[in-house]
Design an enzyme around this catalytic site. Structure first.
Site, PDB file in Angstrom:
ATOM      1  N   ARG A 124       0.853  -1.191   0.000  1.00  0.00           N
ATOM      2  CA  ARG A 124       0.000   0.000   0.000  1.00  0.00           C
ATOM      3  C   ARG A 124       0.889   1.241   0.000  1.00  0.00           C
ATOM      4  NH1 ARG A 124      -2.544   3.193   4.653  1.00  0.00           N
ATOM      5  NH2 ARG A 124      -3.251   4.905   3.349  1.00  0.00           N
ATOM      6  N   HIS A 143      -2.798  11.191   0.769  1.00  0.00           N
ATOM      7  CA  HIS A 143      -2.354  10.837   2.129  1.00  0.00           C
ATOM      8  C   HIS A 143      -1.701  12.092   2.715  1.00  0.00           C
ATOM      9  CE1 HIS A 143      -0.938   7.401   4.911  1.00  0.00           C
ATOM     10  NE2 HIS A 143      -0.585   8.540   5.509  1.00  0.00           N
ATOM     11  N   GLU A 149      -7.455   8.672   6.017  1.00  0.00           N
ATOM     12  CA  GLU A 149      -7.782   9.299   7.303  1.00  0.00           C
ATOM     13  C   GLU A 149      -8.191  10.760   7.214  1.00  0.00           C
ATOM     14  OE1 GLU A 149      -4.408   8.817   9.892  1.00  0.00           O
ATOM     15  OE2 GLU A 149      -4.840   6.703  10.184  1.00  0.00           O
ATOM     16  N   ASN A 165      -7.708   2.148   9.478  1.00  0.00           N
ATOM     17  CA  ASN A 165      -6.402   2.284  10.131  1.00  0.00           C
ATOM     18  C   ASN A 165      -6.672   2.189  11.624  1.00  0.00           C
ATOM     19  OD1 ASN A 165      -5.400   2.758   7.611  1.00  0.00           O
ATOM     20  ND2 ASN A 165      -4.779   4.883   7.986  1.00  0.00           N
ATOM     21  N   TYR A 167      -5.022   1.418  15.420  1.00  0.00           N
ATOM     22  CA  TYR A 167      -3.821   1.254  16.236  1.00  0.00           C
ATOM     23  C   TYR A 167      -4.137   1.016  17.707  1.00  0.00           C
ATOM     24  CZ  TYR A 167      -0.962   3.189  12.410  1.00  0.00           C
ATOM     25  OH  TYR A 167      -0.326   3.398  11.220  1.00  0.00           O
ATOM     26  N   GLU A 223      -3.819   0.072   7.867  1.00  0.00           N
ATOM     27  CA  GLU A 223      -2.669   0.393   8.724  1.00  0.00           C
ATOM     28  C   GLU A 223      -2.885  -0.209  10.098  1.00  0.00           C
ATOM     29  OE1 GLU A 223      -1.461   4.526   9.178  1.00  0.00           O
ATOM     30  OE2 GLU A 223      -1.810   4.862   7.034  1.00  0.00           O
ATOM     31  N   TRP A 228       1.799  -1.011   9.228  1.00  0.00           N
ATOM     32  CA  TRP A 228       2.450   0.288   9.144  1.00  0.00           C
ATOM     33  C   TRP A 228       3.687   0.193   9.996  1.00  0.00           C
ATOM     34  CZ3 TRP A 228       1.691   4.373   6.033  1.00  0.00           C
ATOM     35  CH2 TRP A 228       2.523   5.471   6.270  1.00  0.00           C
TER      36      TRP A 228
HETATM   37  C1  BGC Z   1      -1.132   7.811   9.227  1.00  0.00           C
HETATM   38  C2  BGC Z   1       0.330   7.559   8.951  1.00  0.00           C
HETATM   39  C3  BGC Z   1       1.118   7.680  10.233  1.00  0.00           C
HETATM   40  C4  BGC Z   1       0.617   6.627  11.200  1.00  0.00           C
HETATM   41  C5  BGC Z   1       1.340   6.602  12.535  1.00  0.00           C
HETATM   42  C6  BGC Z   1      -1.636   7.248  10.515  1.00  0.00           C
HETATM   43  O1  BGC Z   1      -2.349   8.232  11.178  1.00  0.00           O
HETATM   44  O2  BGC Z   1      -1.915   7.430   8.127  1.00  0.00           O
HETATM   45  O3  BGC Z   1       0.745   8.449   7.982  1.00  0.00           O
HETATM   46  O4  BGC Z   1       2.483   7.592  10.031  1.00  0.00           O
HETATM   47  O5  BGC Z   1      -0.747   6.813  11.463  1.00  0.00           O
HETATM   48  O6  BGC Z   1       1.139   7.767  13.243  1.00  0.00           O
END
Ligand code: BGC
Length: 510
Positions: free
Chosen positions: A102, A147, A193, A333, A335, A406, A453
Site C-alpha cells: 500500500r 495521504h 484518514e 487504520n 492502532y 494500517e 504500518w
Molecule cells: C497515518 C500515517 C502515520 C501513522 C502513525 C496514521 O495516522 O496514516 O501516515 O504515520 O498513522 O502515526
C-alpha cells in the site's frame, strides 16, 4: 548476566518450542487470497521533493517554514529516499513475502500545480516503474490518492479543503490516475484518514494550513467550530465525485475496486455509567460515522447534527445523488483502544482531539493503563480492540469488505542498536492484533487484507524521525535498510517457516 540479545534469543527459542509456526499464529487461519502487505505514504518515504518536475506540496512548505513545529526540526526532502530506492524496497518486500504494497501517490508529482498546470510525465513514469516492479514480483499495488499532501498551489488557492473548487481539482487528479494506472491498479482508496488530518489541520491547528480558534488554540486564522466540517464536506464530495467517475468510466473496463480509509480508534466507556457509555458512542460517531454515514446513508449522523448545527453543512439534493455511488471497500487504520469520559455532565479539558464530541479520551482508569504504552502518546497495545472495531464496522456498514490498511507499533528512535533491532514489543503487538483479526474472521467479519504500518522507518509527521514504525530500520545517513526482528517474524508468519533469530537473509543485498 543476560544481555538484551541473549534475552531476545531465549525468548525466541521459548516461542519456537511453544508454537510450530510464526510464534503462535498461523497464516492458515486467514482465508486464501487474503492480502498481507506493508504500507507507506508518499511524503513519508519518497524524498526527491523537487526532482523530475515535482511541484512543492503543503508539507514541503510547512516543514520548511515551520521547522520548529516538527519535533526534530526535520522534513521529508529526502525521507527514506524511496523515489530512488524503490527497486531495493520492492526487493525487500518480495523477501518478506508480502502479497500487496500500500502506497500513496504524490499529487504534486503528477500535477505540480494542480489541474491548470498540466500533467508531469516524469511523475507518471515513476509510478509506472514502481507498479511494474511490484507486479513483476507478484505484489499487488494498493493505492491511496491522498495521504495528507497536496500541491501547495491548491493549498494557497483554496485553503486546501476549504474552498469548494478543490472538488474539481481532486476529481481531475483522480481521473488522471485511473487513466494512467488503472489497467494495473485494482485496489484504490481516495483518502487516507480524512477524519484525522482534518482535525489536526482545521481544529487543532497542527497540520498545514494550521487553522484553529479558541479553545483549541490561537492560530492566525481559522474557526475550529466550523472549518473542520466545511473541509470534511468538501472531502466527502471530492471522494464521491471520484467514485462516481470510477464506477461510470473505469470500473467495468479495469475491473477494480474503490473505497476510503478512515482512522478508527475503538472507544470504551471510562466507567460503566450512562454518561460514559453515551460518551463512547458519541466519540465513535464523531470519529467514524462523520465520514462513513454520508458515504453509506447520504447523511451526517444524528448526534453530530444535534450538537453542531448550524456549523455542519447540509447535503444538497445534487450532492445526495452523487453520494449514491457505492464504495466497494472500507479501509480501517486501527492502532489503539482508549477510554471515553463524558464532558457534558462533568468538567474536562476540551482542547483535545475528541473535544468537539464533548468527550475526553484517556488511556488510564484508576491509575491502570488500558494497554501497554507505545512511543506515541495515546497509542496503547490493546489487541482485542481490533476485533471490536471490525465487528462494529461490519455491523453498521452492511458487511462491506474491509481492509486493515494500517496497524503498527511505534518505538522511540534510539542510538542503542540492540534495542532498536530487537523489537520484540512490535512482534507481540503485531501478533496480538493479527490474532484478533483471525478471531473476528471466525465470527464472520468480512476482512480481506492487512497492511503493517510501516514497511520501513519514515518521516512521522510532527514527530519527524524521532519515532520509528518500520519492520525495516532505515539509517538516515546511509539510507541502508536493515530488517528488524519483526521483519523476520512477519516473514515467518507469511511463509509458514519456523521462527528465526537471525534476519540477515532479509537484507536487500543478501
Ligand atoms: C497515518 C500515517 C502515520 C501513522 C502513525 C496514521 O495516522 O496514516 O501516515 O504515520 O498513522 O502515526
Amino acid at each position: 548476566m543476560v544481555t538484551a540479545t541473549g534475552m531476545a534469543i531465549l525468548l525466541l527459542a521459548a516461542l519456537a518450542i511453544l508454537a510450530p509456526s510464526a510464534w503462535g499464529l498461523d497464516r492458515a487461519e486467514f482465508p486464501p487470497g487474503f492480502l498481507f502487505g506493508a504500507a507507506t505514504s508518499a511524503y513519508q518515504v519518497e524524498g526527491a521533493y523537487l526532482e523530475d518536475g515535482k511541484g512543492r506540496n503543503n508539507w514541503d512548505v510547512f516543514t520548511h517554514t515551520h521547522s520548529g513545529n516538527i519535533l526534530d526540526g526535520r522534513n521529508g526532502d529526502v525521507a527514506a529516499d524511496h523515489y530512488h530506492r524503490y527497486m531495493e524496497d520492492v526487493d525487500i518486500m518480495h523477501k518478506l513475502g508480502v502479497s500487496s504494497y500500500r502506497f500513496s501517490i504524490s499529487w504534486a508529482r503528477i500535477l505540480p500545480s494542480g489541474r491548470l498546470g498540466g500533467v508531469n510525465p516524469a511523475g507518471i513514469a515513476f509510478y509506472n516503474r514502481l507498479i511494474a516492479a511490484l507486479l513483476q514480483n507478484g505484489i499487488e499495488p494498493f493505492v491511496t490518492l491522498h495521504h495528507f499532501d497536496l500541491p501547495q498551489e491548491l493549498e494557497t488557492r483554496y485553503g486546501s479543503w476549504l474552498g469548494a473548487g478543490i472538488r474539481e481539482e481532486f476529481d481531475y487528479y483522480a481521473d488522471v490516475c485511473f487513466q494512467a494506472f488503472g489497467d494495473r491498479v485494482k485496489l484504490w482508496t481516495t483518502f487516507n484518514e480524512p477524519n484525522l488530518f482534518i482535525k489536526h489541520a482545521y481544529m487543532l491547528g497542527r497540520y498545514p494550513p494550521n487553522h484553529c480558534s479558541p479553545p483549541f488554540g490561537n492560530c492566525n486564522s481559522g474557526n475550529s467550530q466550523r472549518e473542520p466540517y466545511v473541509a470534511a464536506h468538501n472531502i466527502i464530495m471530492s471522494h464521491a465525485a471520484a467514485v462516481h467517475n470510477y464506477n461510470k468510466n473505469y470500473k467495468v473496463k479495469q475491473g477494480g475496486s474503490i473505497g476510503i480509509i478512515i482512522a478508527m480508534k475503538f472507544y470504551e466507556p471510562l466507567r460503566n455509567t450512562t454518561e460514559d457509555i453515551l460518551a463512547a458512542q458519541r466519540a465513535m460517531s464523531f470519529e467514524i460515522h462523520w465520514f462513513l454515514d454520508p458515504i453509506f446513508f447520504g447523511e451526517y449522523p444524528k448526534e453530530m447534527r444535534e450538537m453542531l448545527s448550524p456549523n455542519l453543512p447540509e447535503f444538497t439534493p445534487v450532492e445526495k445523488r452523487l453520494l449514491q455511488n457505492k464504495v466497494d471497500l472500507i479501509g480501517i487504520n486501527h492502532y489503539t483502544t482508549i477510554y471515553a469520559k463524558d464532558c457534558i455532565y462533568s468538567p474536562c479539558n476540551l482542547k483535545t482531539y475528541e473535544g468537539n464530541a464533548l468527550v475526553f479520551a484517556t488511556g488510564e482508569r484508576d491509575g491502570v493503563q488500558i494497554g501497554k504504552s507505545t512511543a506515541l502518546a495515546g497509542f496503547y497495545d490493546v489487541p482485542e480492540g481490533m476485533e471490536k472495531i471490525l465487528e462494529y464496522v461490519n455491523k453498521r456498514y452492511g458487511n462491506t469488505p474491509i481492509y486493515i490498511t494500517e496497524n503498527g507499533y511505534s518505538q522511540h528512535s534510539s542510538n542503542n542498536m540492540e534495542d532498536t533491532m530487537n523489537d520484540i514489543d512490535r512482534v507481540n503487538y503485531l501478533r496480538g492484533y493479527l490474532s484478533s483479526i483471525s478471531s473476528a474472521l471466525r465470527r464472520g467479519a468480512n476482512v480481506r487484507g492487512y497492511f503493517v504500518w510501516s514497511l520501513m522507518d519514515n518521516f512521522e509527521w510532527l514527530f519527524g524521525f524521532t519515532v520509528k514504525f518500520g519492520l525495516y530500520h532505515v539509517d538516515l545517513a546511509t539510507q541502508k535498510r536493515t530488517p528488524r526482528m519483526s521483519a523476520g517474524w512477519y516473514r515467518d508468519f507469511l511463509t509458514g517457516s519456523r521462527p528465526v533469530d537471525k534476519v540477515q537473509d532479509l537484507r536487500a543485498d543478501s
